[in-house]
Design an enzyme around this catalytic site. Sequence first.
Site, PDB file in Angstrom:
ATOM      1  N   ASN A  12       0.854  -1.191   0.000  1.00  0.00           N
ATOM      2  CA  ASN A  12       0.000   0.000   0.000  1.00  0.00           C
ATOM      3  C   ASN A  12       0.895   1.248   0.000  1.00  0.00           C
ATOM      4  OD1 ASN A  12      -1.455   2.258   1.064  1.00  0.00           O
ATOM      5  ND2 ASN A  12      -3.068   0.868   1.723  1.00  0.00           N
ATOM      6  N   HIS A  15       0.951   6.205   1.904  1.00  0.00           N
ATOM      7  CA  HIS A  15       1.684   7.139   2.754  1.00  0.00           C
ATOM      8  C   HIS A  15       2.895   7.762   2.076  1.00  0.00           C
ATOM      9  CE1 HIS A  15      -1.289   6.693   5.678  1.00  0.00           C
ATOM     10  NE2 HIS A  15      -1.136   5.377   5.715  1.00  0.00           N
ATOM     11  N   HIS A  48      -5.597   3.698  -1.760  1.00  0.00           N
ATOM     12  CA  HIS A  48      -6.923   4.075  -1.258  1.00  0.00           C
ATOM     13  C   HIS A  48      -7.196   5.517  -1.676  1.00  0.00           C
ATOM     14  CE1 HIS A  48      -9.664   4.428   2.596  1.00  0.00           C
ATOM     15  NE2 HIS A  48     -10.285   4.753   1.478  1.00  0.00           N
ATOM     16  N   ARG A  50      -9.266   8.250  -1.018  1.00  0.00           N
ATOM     17  CA  ARG A  50     -10.257   8.663  -0.012  1.00  0.00           C
ATOM     18  C   ARG A  50     -11.108   9.799  -0.554  1.00  0.00           C
ATOM     19  NH1 ARG A  50      -8.854   6.635   5.456  1.00  0.00           N
ATOM     20  NH2 ARG A  50     -10.625   7.868   6.115  1.00  0.00           N
ATOM     21  N   ARG A  54      -6.947  12.903   0.903  1.00  0.00           N
ATOM     22  CA  ARG A  54      -5.876  13.349   1.807  1.00  0.00           C
ATOM     23  C   ARG A  54      -4.506  12.778   1.420  1.00  0.00           C
ATOM     24  NH1 ARG A  54      -7.429  10.163   7.333  1.00  0.00           N
ATOM     25  NH2 ARG A  54      -9.398  11.201   6.951  1.00  0.00           N
ATOM     26  N   GLU A  75      -8.684   0.648  -3.295  1.00  0.00           N
ATOM     27  CA  GLU A  75      -9.529   0.727  -2.089  1.00  0.00           C
ATOM     28  C   GLU A  75     -10.405   1.957  -2.165  1.00  0.00           C
ATOM     29  OE1 GLU A  75      -7.426   0.844   1.561  1.00  0.00           O
ATOM     30  OE2 GLU A  75      -6.428  -1.048   1.202  1.00  0.00           O
ATOM     31  N   THR A 106      -8.359   3.684   8.440  1.00  0.00           N
ATOM     32  CA  THR A 106      -9.587   2.887   8.399  1.00  0.00           C
ATOM     33  C   THR A 106      -9.700   2.110   9.707  1.00  0.00           C
ATOM     34  OG1 THR A 106      -9.096   2.686   6.061  1.00  0.00           O
ATOM     35  CG2 THR A 106     -10.910   1.358   6.895  1.00  0.00           C
ATOM     36  N   GLU A 156     -11.341  -9.155   3.029  1.00  0.00           N
ATOM     37  CA  GLU A 156     -10.063  -8.821   3.666  1.00  0.00           C
ATOM     38  C   GLU A 156     -10.345  -8.632   5.143  1.00  0.00           C
ATOM     39  OE1 GLU A 156      -7.397  -6.126   1.733  1.00  0.00           O
ATOM     40  OE2 GLU A 156      -6.536  -5.471   3.631  1.00  0.00           O
ATOM     41  N   HIS A 199      -3.849  -4.483   7.746  1.00  0.00           N
ATOM     42  CA  HIS A 199      -3.949  -3.282   8.577  1.00  0.00           C
ATOM     43  C   HIS A 199      -3.049  -3.396   9.798  1.00  0.00           C
ATOM     44  CE1 HIS A 199      -5.305   0.461  10.253  1.00  0.00           C
ATOM     45  NE2 HIS A 199      -5.886   0.707   9.099  1.00  0.00           N
TER      46      HIS A 199
HETATM   47  N1  PXP Z   1      -5.990  -3.109   3.954  1.00  0.00           N
HETATM   48  C1  PXP Z   1      -6.932  -2.140   3.975  1.00  0.00           C
HETATM   49  C2  PXP Z   1      -8.300  -2.499   3.499  1.00  0.00           C
HETATM   50  C3  PXP Z   1      -6.635  -0.833   4.392  1.00  0.00           C
HETATM   51  O1  PXP Z   1      -7.596   0.106   4.403  1.00  0.00           O
HETATM   52  C4  PXP Z   1      -5.315  -0.533   4.768  1.00  0.00           C
HETATM   53  C5  PXP Z   1      -4.956   0.854   5.184  1.00  0.00           C
HETATM   54  O2  PXP Z   1      -5.205   1.739   4.161  1.00  0.00           O
HETATM   55  C6  PXP Z   1      -4.358  -1.560   4.723  1.00  0.00           C
HETATM   56  C7  PXP Z   1      -4.728  -2.844   4.328  1.00  0.00           C
HETATM   57  C8  PXP Z   1      -2.927  -1.324   5.083  1.00  0.00           C
HETATM   58  O3  PXP Z   1      -2.811  -0.949   6.412  1.00  0.00           O
HETATM   59  P1  PXP Z   1      -1.433  -0.415   6.951  1.00  0.00           P
HETATM   60  O4  PXP Z   1      -1.145   0.847   6.197  1.00  0.00           O
HETATM   61  O5  PXP Z   1      -1.693  -0.183   8.399  1.00  0.00           O
HETATM   62  O6  PXP Z   1      -0.404  -1.474   6.686  1.00  0.00           O
END
Ligand code: PXP
Length: 249
Positions: A12, A15, A48, A50, A54, A75, A106, A156, A199
């Site tokens: 992901n 960030h 994602h 949003r 952001r 996402e 999330t 998920e 997550h």
């Molecule tokens: N899976 C989903 C559905 C998420 O919303 C997120 C966070 O955006 C992640 C995985 C990844 O989470 P993390 O950034 O905490 O590793």
Amino acid sequence: MSAGKKLRLGVNIDHVATVRNARGGAYPDPLRAARLAQEAGADGITAHLREDRRHISDADIDGLMEVLTVPLNFEMAATEEMQRIALRHKPHAVCIVPEKREERTTEGGLEVAREENRLAHFIAPLREAGCRVSIFIAADKRQIEAAHRIGAEVIELHTGAYCDAHAEGHVEARDRELAALREMSAYAHSLGLEVHAGHGLNYETVQPVAAFPEVMELNIGHFLIGESIFRGLGPAIAEMRRLMDEARG
Ligand code: PXP
């Protein structure tokens, strides 16, 4: 779909965009991070979009759809705007997540059971367009059954509560959350759902989840982007890959 196959890693990149947006410019570029992640062994890229934009922007999604050679897991919240965007791009996978404007990330899983009708109608066109629809939910039988009934192919499981309990040193809570994730992975698989998880996962928490034979994909972001400050994105991903493979045996 059969359990026990090689576990996929979705990286992901949200960030990277968070850091970019802190200065309002174009650096660091999430697309460059996505390319690096691909080269380092990511099996997919997760982003994602949003509602408040952001981190990831619409232009980032356009760019990812153009440059990626691995699948994009898009996402999004279950809104009409996001549905339109997804139908325009037709990414490999669409993961439906709950979204609250005031939350930092999330925080929980989607309440599928309470919104079954609306969600069934919402995901139908996405499925018809060829997207694999995944629903981000807590390890809760009611939500899994509802996700199955609305026609999702994938769930998920939200690993946040397990990871938080670990970080806070609450061993009993951590083990309870992990047991629920294990049991619900097996249950969802028995219904014919493909199981993903994610997550808050990091090097300390990834292996017990990676060891569940029913889990086919982990989506990991914040920790990998943070760790890349110290060891670089490629090596950070490579170490995660190594731990996942080791756990899988
Ligand atoms: N899976 C989903 C559905 C998420 O919303 C997120 C966070 O955006 C992640 C995985 C990844 O989470 P993390 O950034 O905490 O590793």
